[in-house]
Design a protein around this motif. Structure first.
Motif, short mmCIF file in Angstrom:
data_model
loop_
_atom_site.label_atom_id
_atom_site.label_comp_id
_atom_site.label_asym_id
_atom_site.label_seq_id
_atom_site.Cartn_x
_atom_site.Cartn_y
_atom_site.Cartn_z
N LEU A 293 0.83 -1.20 0.00
CA LEU A 293 0.00 0.00 0.00
C LEU A 293 0.87 1.26 0.00
CD1 LEU A 293 -2.83 -0.98 2.52
CD2 LEU A 293 -3.10 -0.55 0.08
N ASP A 294 1.98 1.19 0.74
CA ASP A 294 2.90 2.33 0.77
C ASP A 294 3.34 2.72 -0.63
OD1 ASP A 294 2.80 2.44 3.49
OD2 ASP A 294 4.72 1.45 3.83
N ILE A 295 3.82 1.74 -1.37
CA ILE A 295 4.38 2.01 -2.70
C ILE A 295 3.28 2.29 -3.71
CG2 ILE A 295 5.87 1.16 -4.53
CD1 ILE A 295 7.25 1.78 -1.84
N CYS A 296 2.26 1.42 -3.72
CA CYS A 296 1.21 1.55 -4.75
C CYS A 296 0.42 2.84 -4.59
CB CYS A 296 0.28 0.34 -4.69
SG CYS A 296 1.05 -1.19 -5.24
N SER A 297 0.24 3.30 -3.35
CA SER A 297 -0.51 4.54 -3.15
C SER A 297 0.17 5.70 -3.87
CB SER A 297 -0.67 4.84 -1.66
OG SER A 297 0.60 5.09 -1.07
N GLN A 298 1.50 5.70 -3.87
CA GLN A 298 2.24 6.75 -4.56
C GLN A 298 2.19 6.57 -6.08
OE1 GLN A 298 3.36 9.23 -2.50
NE2 GLN A 298 2.25 7.91 -1.09
N LEU A 299 2.51 5.36 -6.54
CA LEU A 299 2.58 5.12 -7.97
C LEU A 299 1.23 5.30 -8.64
CD1 LEU A 299 4.94 2.00 -8.06
CD2 LEU A 299 5.53 4.42 -8.35
#
Length: 356
Positions: A293-299
């Motif tokens: 969620l950390d990474i995908c929320s940004q991307l």
């Protein structure tokens, strides 16, 4: 109000859904290590948002200039597309504030009023963009499927009233952002951040439900139905009639390209919002999901915001009628310059005679 800020990393960034950031109750109680990718993301966010804002503002201003200053009045579809460009311009005008915010380690420097207005502008784009696409897909549906029986509905006056209704709806649905966004000092992070504080978890999840229902599910259903009927009409038994109406076909292909780009850019964002809601409810969990969620929320946020830059590019690449308008507007400007030059020449001649 007692606010819990022991949240996973994705809940303390100024992106994702702008109204689910720095909010209370966004953690399921896990304490997972931060992802190693954060340093890279923090470095790239301000640069990406700055470049996106500059290029996107230039592109959407260009689109609005072509639609507004062309000698012929806008068609119904062009009225909707110009309002879509205005909604994208609103979003892109807000992003530099967040770029500066991230570059300043999330310390908000622009005051409480701008904290509310910037995030409300982003939220209005989220609602406005998809509803303008509902209008433009509905217009194509009527033009190709019910041209004879419902042609009266496709009038510029009705289109302008529909756009006004969409802007009013976007403003209404952005009221929670205007009401609950504020600047607060967070001792745990040693930052003065622009956060949203809902009065209760019930209000927070109600706002999430409204976003998903009115900002994604219902508009997507309407767009999907209209697109299905449009594609059937374009490939159906009445091809001869559509060949005669070549202008309608060209406009429809542009609309379909804009719809496809929007769905590709925004569907991952909204699907991730659903997973994030389940995470905050404690229905799913684990450090692997937390870091994902950390990474995908940004991307996925980057991908969604990129749609505001893609639309002007699609108008130029796919929109034959738009390119024709650009060419004709160029000729208009050239004629105006020639007339202005001729007038100056005449004035200088008159001054010469007068001085003699």
């Amino acid at each position: 109000m007692d606010t819990n800020y022991t949240t996973p990393a994705h809940s303390v960034l100024p992106l994702t859904d702008p109204d689910n950031i720095w909010s209370n109750g966004t953690s399921n109680g896990s304490h997972c290590p931060d992802s190693e990718a954060w340093d890279w993301l923090y470095t790239m966010q301000p640069v990406y948002m700055a470049v996106l804002s500059v290029l996107g503002i230039m592109g959407n201003v260009f689109v609005l200039v072509v639609f507004c200053f062309h000698k012929k009045p806008c068609t119904v579809a062009e009225i909707y597309l110009s309002n879509l460009a205005a909604a994208d311009l609103l979003l892109l005008s807000c992003l530099p504030f967040w770029a500066a915010n991230v570059a300043n380690n999330f310390n908000w420097q622009f005051g409480g009023l701008m904290c509310r207005l910037v995030n409300a502008g982003i939220k209005m784009n989220m609602y406005g963009s998809i509803h303008f696409l509902v209008l433009v897909s509905g217009d194509r549906y009527v033009a190709l499927v019910h041209a004879m029986s419902h042609g009266r509905m496709r009038r510029p006056r009705y289109a302008k009233l529909s756009c006004l209704a969409v802007w009013s709806l976007g403003l209404l649905l952005s009221m929670p952002t205007l009401n609950f966004r504020q600047v607060r000092y967070l001792a745990q992070y040693n930052v003065t951040a622009c956060i949203i504080e809902y009065p209760s978890l019930e209000v927070e999840f109600a706002c999430d439900a409204i976003l998903l229902l009115l900002g994604f599910v219902a508009p997507l259903a309407a767009i999907s139905y209209c697109t299905y009927r449009i594609v059937r009409a374009l490939h159906g038994q009445r091809v001869e009639r559509f060949n005669a109406e070549n202008t309608e076909r060209k406009a429809t292909f542009l609309v379909l390209a804009v719809l496809l780009a929007f769905l590709l850019c925004w569907i991952p964002f909204h699907l991730l919002t659903i997973v994030d809601i389940l995470y905050r409810l404690g229905m799913v969990g684990g450090c692997a999901l937390d870091q994902a969620l950390d990474i995908c929320s940004q991307l996925f946020t980057y991908l969604a915001f990129s749609n505001s830059l893609l639309n002007p590019i699609l108008y130029v690449i796919v929109g034959k009628n738009f390119r024709k308008k650009v060419y004709e507007l160029g000729k208009q400007i050239s004629l105006i310059r020639k007339k202005a030059g001729s007038t100056k020449s005449q004035l200088s001649t008159l001054k010469t005679f007068a001085s003699n």
